[in-house]
Scaffold this motif. Structure first.
Motif, PDB file in Angstrom:
ATOM      1  N   ILE A 157      43.484  22.841  47.940  1.00 41.17           N
ATOM      2  CA  ILE A 157      42.428  23.604  47.269  1.00 41.17           C
ATOM      3  C   ILE A 157      42.890  25.040  47.032  1.00 41.17           C
ATOM      4  O   ILE A 157      42.703  25.593  45.953  1.00 41.17           O
ATOM      5  N   ALA A 158      43.515  25.630  48.033  1.00 39.84           N
ATOM      6  CA  ALA A 158      43.999  27.010  47.891  1.00 39.84           C
ATOM      7  C   ALA A 158      45.073  27.104  46.811  1.00 39.84           C
ATOM      8  O   ALA A 158      45.066  28.040  46.009  1.00 39.84           O
ATOM      9  N   LEU A 159      45.962  26.139  46.759  1.00 35.99           N
ATOM     10  CA  LEU A 159      47.012  26.151  45.745  1.00 35.99           C
ATOM     11  C   LEU A 159      46.417  26.003  44.348  1.00 35.99           C
ATOM     12  O   LEU A 159      46.809  26.711  43.425  1.00 35.99           O
ATOM     13  N   ALA A 160      45.446  25.123  44.206  1.00 39.98           N
ATOM     14  CA  ALA A 160      44.790  24.960  42.903  1.00 39.98           C
ATOM     15  C   ALA A 160      44.118  26.261  42.484  1.00 39.98           C
ATOM     16  O   ALA A 160      44.154  26.641  41.311  1.00 39.98           O
ATOM     17  N   SER A 161      43.522  26.969  43.439  1.00 41.99           N
ATOM     18  CA  SER A 161      42.886  28.250  43.134  1.00 41.99           C
ATOM     19  C   SER A 161      43.919  29.267  42.683  1.00 41.99           C
ATOM     20  O   SER A 161      43.686  30.012  41.730  1.00 41.99           O
ATOM     21  N   CYS A 162      45.062  29.288  43.352  1.00 40.73           N
ATOM     22  CA  CYS A 162      46.125  30.223  42.966  1.00 40.73           C
ATOM     23  C   CYS A 162      46.629  29.918  41.569  1.00 40.73           C
ATOM     24  O   CYS A 162      46.884  30.825  40.786  1.00 40.73           O
ATOM     25  N   LEU A 163      46.794  28.647  41.250  1.00 38.13           N
ATOM     26  CA  LEU A 163      47.261  28.276  39.920  1.00 38.13           C
ATOM     27  C   LEU A 163      46.257  28.714  38.869  1.00 38.13           C
ATOM     28  O   LEU A 163      46.621  29.194  37.806  1.00 38.13           O
ATOM     29  N   PHE A 164      44.952  28.566  39.160  1.00 41.76           N
ATOM     30  CA  PHE A 164      43.916  28.988  38.222  1.00 41.76           C
ATOM     31  C   PHE A 164      43.965  30.498  38.033  1.00 41.76           C
ATOM     32  O   PHE A 164      43.918  30.987  36.907  1.00 41.76           O
ATOM     33  N   VAL A 165      44.093  31.234  39.116  1.00 41.56           N
ATOM     34  CA  VAL A 165      44.152  32.696  39.044  1.00 41.56           C
ATOM     35  C   VAL A 165      45.401  33.123  38.283  1.00 41.56           C
ATOM     36  O   VAL A 165      45.349  34.031  37.448  1.00 41.56           O
ATOM     37  N   GLY A 166      46.514  32.449  38.525  1.00 38.92           N
ATOM     38  CA  GLY A 166      47.745  32.773  37.816  1.00 38.92           C
ATOM     39  C   GLY A 166      47.614  32.543  36.323  1.00 38.92           C
ATOM     40  O   GLY A 166      48.066  33.359  35.515  1.00 38.92           O
ATOM     41  N   ALA A 167      46.977  31.450  35.942  1.00 37.33           N
ATOM     42  CA  ALA A 167      46.774  31.166  34.524  1.00 37.33           C
ATOM     43  C   ALA A 167      45.856  32.210  33.908  1.00 37.33           C
ATOM     44  O   ALA A 167      46.080  32.676  32.786  1.00 37.33           O
ATOM     45  N   ASP A 222      45.479  35.269  34.926  1.00 35.71           N
ATOM     46  CA  ASP A 222      46.219  36.534  34.851  1.00 35.71           C
ATOM     47  C   ASP A 222      47.153  36.545  33.639  1.00 35.71           C
ATOM     48  O   ASP A 222      47.244  37.547  32.940  1.00 35.71           O
ATOM     49  N   ARG A 223      47.832  35.432  33.371  1.00 35.34           N
ATOM     50  CA  ARG A 223      48.715  35.358  32.196  1.00 35.34           C
ATOM     51  C   ARG A 223      47.910  35.518  30.913  1.00 35.34           C
ATOM     52  O   ARG A 223      48.318  36.216  29.995  1.00 35.34           O
ATOM     53  N   PHE A 224      46.740  34.871  30.836  1.00 36.77           N
ATOM     54  CA  PHE A 224      45.893  34.976  29.659  1.00 36.77           C
ATOM     55  C   PHE A 224      45.414  36.420  29.465  1.00 36.77           C
ATOM     56  O   PHE A 224      45.457  36.957  28.367  1.00 36.77           O
ATOM     57  N   ARG A 225      45.012  37.067  30.558  1.00 34.82           N
ATOM     58  CA  ARG A 225      44.549  38.457  30.494  1.00 34.82           C
ATOM     59  C   ARG A 225      45.670  39.368  30.014  1.00 34.82           C
ATOM     60  O   ARG A 225      45.470  40.235  29.165  1.00 34.82           O
ATOM     61  N   ARG A 226      46.878  39.165  30.541  1.00 33.12           N
ATOM     62  CA  ARG A 226      48.021  39.991  30.162  1.00 33.12           C
ATOM     63  C   ARG A 226      48.354  39.825  28.683  1.00 33.12           C
ATOM     64  O   ARG A 226      48.596  40.798  27.979  1.00 33.12           O
ATOM     65  N   LYS A 227      48.329  38.585  28.183  1.00 28.76           N
ATOM     66  CA  LYS A 227      48.624  38.350  26.771  1.00 28.76           C
ATOM     67  C   LYS A 227      47.548  38.974  25.878  1.00 28.76           C
ATOM     68  O   LYS A 227      47.860  39.529  24.823  1.00 28.76           O
ATOM     69  N   ALA A 228      46.295  38.895  26.294  1.00 26.00           N
ATOM     70  CA  ALA A 228      45.220  39.507  25.516  1.00 26.00           C
ATOM     71  C   ALA A 228      45.400  41.019  25.472  1.00 26.00           C
ATOM     72  O   ALA A 228      45.235  41.647  24.421  1.00 26.00           O
ATOM     73  N   TYR A 229      45.761  41.600  26.593  1.00 31.40           N
ATOM     74  CA  TYR A 229      45.982  43.048  26.651  1.00 31.40           C
ATOM     75  C   TYR A 229      47.145  43.445  25.744  1.00 31.40           C
ATOM     76  O   TYR A 229      47.060  44.431  25.007  1.00 31.40           O
TER      77      TYR A 229
END
Length: 53
Positions: free
Chosen positions: A24-34, A36-43
């Motif tokens: 569950i923790a790993l899935a949460s990290c993967l979601f947060v990582g995705a 973060d990548r989306f936020r960075r690309k939008a910025y």
């Protein structure tokens, strides 16, 4: 040193609760990582648009 058992029936093996919690923790990290990548690309897109003006 203890040798690992060679006759483990995987179908009947029970996983420890910590393993389930780790999944569950790993899935949460993967979601947060995705996210973060989306936020960075939008910025970066916003900055590129700003430079064009």
């Amino acid at each position: 040193m203890n040798a690992l058992p060679t006759n483990i029936d995987i179908a009947k093996a029970r996983l420890p609760a910590t393993y389930e919690q780790a999944k569950i923790a790993l899935a949460s990290c993967l979601f947060v990582g995705a996210h973060d990548r989306f936020r960075r690309k939008a910025y970066e897109a916003i900055l590129a648009m700003k430079k064009r003006r």
